[in-house]
Design an enzyme around this catalytic site. Structure first.
Site, PDB file in Angstrom:
ATOM      1  N   CYS A  58       0.965  -1.050  -0.324  1.00 46.11           N
ATOM      2  CA  CYS A  58       0.253  -0.170  -0.286  1.00 46.11           C
ATOM      3  C   CYS A  58       0.753   0.910   0.208  1.00 46.11           C
ATOM      4  CB  CYS A  58      -0.773   0.301   1.329  1.00 46.11           C
ATOM      5  SG  CYS A  58      -2.322  -0.977   1.204  1.00 46.11           S
ATOM      6  N   GLU A 116      -9.636   7.604   2.882  1.00 47.88           N
ATOM      7  CA  GLU A 116      -8.525   7.035   1.568  1.00 47.88           C
ATOM      8  C   GLU A 116      -9.663   6.450  -0.028  1.00 47.88           C
ATOM      9  OE1 GLU A 116      -5.028   4.368   2.412  1.00 47.88           O
ATOM     10  OE2 GLU A 116      -4.170   6.398   3.416  1.00 47.88           O
TER      11      GLU A 116
END
Length: 183
Positions: A71, A120
């Site tokens: 990530c 996000e």
């Protein structure tokens, strides 16, 4: 996560993913959080297996939880696949592999252990490699790696959700099996 990485800039976005500003990683993840661009890389291998990463204990968000292979956050204006390719090299020692965006997952999650917040606009990227592909994980980023069938990963999330990063189920939902059971 190094203090240096917390000072990197991320791109703030609106609900449609349009840029609206910049903030440091640290500021974007401070409660209540700011919606910003991110990416989650899924690496798959033949036979319907996905690579899971147990996040290092020093991570500022969701340490020691299982997540997808990699990530991160692109810098403002940086191509998502370019940023992901760089992070795959840094975290896993992986040479560049073709990455394809397979969807976007927008989520909010607060880490009860650290108080940090993830808000996000997460671009989900897919790369395919062999399960015996040579990986050299950085111990400052990765505690452990494990190849697992997709169904087992989803079952684990259902039965032991606190063992997994809160975004993993949403990221995995972007994967689809073909008629042969491959991802």
């Amino acid at each position: 996560m190094s203090a240096g990485r917390e000072a990197h800039l991320v791109e703030l976005v609106d609900e449609e993913g349009r840029p609206v500003g910049e903030a440091t990683v640290a500021a974007a993840h401070r409660s209540p959080g700011m919606l910003h661009r991110a990416f989650s890389v899924l690496l798959t291998a033949p036979g319907g297996r996905v690579l899971l990463q147990r996040r290092a204990a020093v991570k500022t968000r969701f340490p020691l939880r299982w997540g997808n292979a990699c990530c991160g956050h692109p810098a403002p204006g940086q191509a998502v696949t370019e940023a992901a390719t760089i992070r795959l090299g840094e975290e896993l020692g992986l040479a560049p592999v073709p990455l394809t965006e397979i969807g976007v997952y927008v989520y909010r999650a607060q880490d009860p252990a650290t108080g940090r917040v993830e808000v996000e606009y997460d671009h989900v990227l897919l790369g395919r490699i062999a399960a015996d592909h040579s990986l050299r994980p950085d111990p400052a980023e990765v505690a452990e790696l494990h190849w697992t069938p997709l169904g087992e990963a989803l079952s684990g999330i259902d039965t032991r959700p606190d063992d997994y990063a809160p975004w993993l189920a949403g990221v995995l939902s972007k994967l689809h099996l073909d008629s042969q059971g491959s991802l």
